[in-house]
Scaffold this active site. Structure first.
Site, PDB file in Angstrom:
ATOM      1  CB  CYS A   1      -6.000  -2.507   1.120  1.00 26.72           C
ATOM      2  SG  CYS A   1      -6.550  -1.125   0.175  1.00 26.72           S
TER       3      CYS A   1
ATOM      4  CB  CYS B   1      -7.424  -2.928  -7.626  1.00 28.61           C
ATOM      5  SG  CYS B   1      -6.067  -3.333  -6.535  1.00 28.61           S
TER       6      CYS B   1
ATOM      7  CB  CYS C   1       3.871  -6.169   4.104  1.00 26.69           C
ATOM      8  SG  CYS C   1       4.878  -5.203   2.982  1.00 26.69           S
TER       9      CYS C   1
ATOM     10  CD  GLU D   1      -8.424 -13.097  -4.785  1.00 23.54           C
ATOM     11  OE1 GLU D   1      -9.345 -13.863  -4.454  1.00 23.54           O
ATOM     12  OE2 GLU D   1      -7.762 -12.451  -3.954  1.00 23.54           O
TER      13      GLU D   1
ATOM     14  CB  CYS E   1       0.028  -7.669   3.123  1.00 22.87           C
ATOM     15  SG  CYS E   1      -0.615  -7.966   1.460  1.00 22.87           S
TER      16      CYS E   1
ATOM     17  CB  CYS F   1       3.694 -10.433  -2.595  1.00 17.73           C
ATOM     18  SG  CYS F   1       4.664  -8.914  -2.438  1.00 17.73           S
TER      19      CYS F   1
HETATM   20  N1  SAH Z   1       3.188  -3.990  -3.218  1.00 19.27           N
HETATM   21  C1  SAH Z   1       2.590  -2.737  -3.555  1.00 19.27           C
HETATM   22  C2  SAH Z   1       1.231  -2.910  -4.152  1.00 19.27           C
HETATM   23  C3  SAH Z   1       0.192  -3.499  -3.233  1.00 19.27           C
HETATM   24  S1  SAH Z   1      -0.798  -2.205  -2.729  1.00 19.27           S
HETATM   25  C4  SAH Z   1       2.615  -1.822  -2.355  1.00 19.27           C
HETATM   26  O1  SAH Z   1       3.041  -2.258  -1.290  1.00 19.27           O
HETATM   27  O2  SAH Z   1       2.274  -0.660  -2.465  1.00 19.27           O
HETATM   28  C5  SAH Z   1      -1.620  -2.828  -1.413  1.00 19.27           C
HETATM   29  C6  SAH Z   1      -1.900  -1.733  -0.392  1.00 19.27           C
HETATM   30  O3  SAH Z   1      -2.707  -2.294   0.619  1.00 19.27           O
HETATM   31  C7  SAH Z   1      -0.638  -1.223   0.256  1.00 19.27           C
HETATM   32  O4  SAH Z   1      -0.682   0.166   0.383  1.00 19.27           O
HETATM   33  C8  SAH Z   1      -0.685  -1.857   1.641  1.00 19.27           C
HETATM   34  O5  SAH Z   1      -0.065  -1.042   2.593  1.00 19.27           O
HETATM   35  C9  SAH Z   1      -2.175  -1.992   1.862  1.00 19.27           C
HETATM   36  N2  SAH Z   1      -2.493  -3.105   2.742  1.00 19.27           N
HETATM   37  C10 SAH Z   1      -1.913  -4.306   2.793  1.00 19.27           C
HETATM   38  N3  SAH Z   1      -2.468  -5.068   3.758  1.00 19.27           N
HETATM   39  C11 SAH Z   1      -3.435  -4.332   4.319  1.00 19.27           C
HETATM   40  C12 SAH Z   1      -4.391  -4.566   5.354  1.00 19.27           C
HETATM   41  N4  SAH Z   1      -4.431  -5.722   6.007  1.00 19.27           N
HETATM   42  N5  SAH Z   1      -5.244  -3.578   5.650  1.00 19.27           N
HETATM   43  C13 SAH Z   1      -5.234  -2.411   4.969  1.00 19.27           C
HETATM   44  N6  SAH Z   1      -4.374  -2.140   3.980  1.00 19.27           N
HETATM   45  C14 SAH Z   1      -3.478  -3.078   3.660  1.00 19.27           C
END
Ligand code: SAH
Length: 350
Positions: free
Chosen positions: A333, A104, A115, A91, A118, A111
């Site tokens: 995000c 984006c 985390c 996406e 996520c 991935c």
């Molecule tokens: N892997 C990279 C790029 C992905 S960025 C990284 O970790 O930076 C995706 C962003 O969205 C990251 O800053 C992460 O902390 C944020 N993110 C992931 N899951 C989220 C959620 N459920 N709510 C808000 N932000 C989230």
């Protein structure tokens, strides 16, 4: 194997063109069509003879993504679902800002970083994207826009960990940023990482690009709970590497901090973030967790989020409380899953 022209540098394209027995100027001509003309097929390269076009078709590729679906949010954020040639989905999200658009992009299908907050993490890593597949996201979206020149900013914040796909991402950055490529300014391209320290150091030596780091906690225990990568590279190691990172003129490193209710949103967390970031040129983007049913975490109350921001500002940090865009279409995000389902399909220009 056919050559992936959208993932090759100018020099590589020149060498390839020469190996095909073609004059050197063809390399620039091809790149002009790909990165300025935004074409996805040799047929559209109208100033190239039919004979040569079919020769090129036999030996090279310029189409990597099938646009499977487009969804538009109430706030005009647009999510593109692309199918890769091996059936995986990725996406890409186009975000309207004041006067311009930010795109984006994804760097991996799925991935491996795991985390906890996520959604992309839930599916694990399917595979790395090629440089051509990364660049093609930008080309596809730009093509679909009424005012393509308004697309000025790129963030590597889609699916995947860009620094875990280092070579392809650096290649893609080359074609996005170079003048004879897509000519984005290196000031408006940002790579976001969960904190892969060796690759951060390498990137700093190799490429001029803005860096964002997903911080998400102020102590190792909490960070390791939320982000398993922290068990390998602790906060101290990470922050030390960031202090060394060469920063573009008067720019800052962006620290993303997902506020999770009761986990990392206490006053003491905010004070610790300020201590941790002392000595870095830091800007903090706070974002309340975007919840989804598969994640057993919740966002903080709005008052808590504001209080957290206030404390950071009290420590003279730039701290912005970001509003999530595209939540109603799961484009915010941490909500990207590449799931192919039925939903509103939009045709035509955006
Ligand atoms: N892997 C990279 C790029 C992905 S960025 C990284 O970790 O930076 C995706 C962003 O969205 C990251 O800053 C992460 O902390 C944020 N993110 C992931 N899951 C989220 C959620 N459920 N709510 C808000 N932000 C989230």
């Amino acid at each position: 194997m056919k050559a992936d022209l959208k993932g090759m540098s100018l020099e590589e394209t020149e060498a390839w063109v020469e190996a095909q027995g073609l004059p050197a100027y063809r390399a620039k001509q091809l790149r002009q069509w790909l990165f300025k003309g935004l074409v996805n097929s040799f047929k559209d390269m109208t100033n190239i003879s039919k004979g040569l076009r079919s020769q090129l078709e036999e030996t090279a590729r310029v189409d990597h993504l099938v646009q499977a679906r487009t969804q538009v949010s109430k706030d005009r954020t647009t999510k593109y679902l692309f199918e890769l040639e091996d059936g995986h989905f990725i996406e890409t999200v186009l975000i309207p800002e004041r006067g311009h658009f930010t795109l984006c992009v994804s760097s991996q299908a799925g991935c491996a970083m795991g985390c906890r907050f996520c959604l992309t993490a839930k599916q694990g890593l399917k595979r790395n994207l090629t440089a051509a597949e990364i660049v093609d996201q930008v080309i596809h979206v730009k093509r679909s826009m009424i005012e393509p020149d308004r697309l000025t900013n790129i963030v590597f914040m889609g699916m995947g960990e860009p620094l875990a796909n280092y070579n392809a991402v650096v290649r893609a950055l080359g074609n996005l940023i170079s003048e004879e490529g897509m000519n984005f300014s290196h000031r408006t391209v940002t790579l976001s990482t969960c904190g892969l320290v060796p690759q951060i150091k390498r990137l700093g030596r190799q490429v001029r690009v803005n860096l964002a780091v997903s911080l998400n906690a102020s102590d190792d225990e909490t960070r390791s709970f939320l982000m398993p990568v922290n068990r390998k590279y602790s906060l101290k190691t990470l922050v030390e590497a960031l202090k060394e990172f060469p920063i573009l003129n008067r720019r800052m490193i962006t620290f993303e901090y997902v506020l999770v209710g009761g986990i990392n949103d206490r006053d003491e967390d905010a004070h610790r973030v300020a201590t941790l970031l002392k000595g870095t040129r830091a800007k903090v983007n706070l974002i309340a967790l975007n919840p989804h049913p598969d994640v057993d975490l919740s966002p903080p109350s709005p008052e808590r989020a504001l209080r957290f921001q206030e404390i950071l500002i009290g420590h003279h940090l730039t701290a912005i409380l970001r509003k999530s865009k595209g939540q109603d279409i799961s484009a915010a995000c941490g909500q990207l899953s590449g799931a192919s389902g039925q939903s509103s399909v939009v045709r035509g220009k955006l």
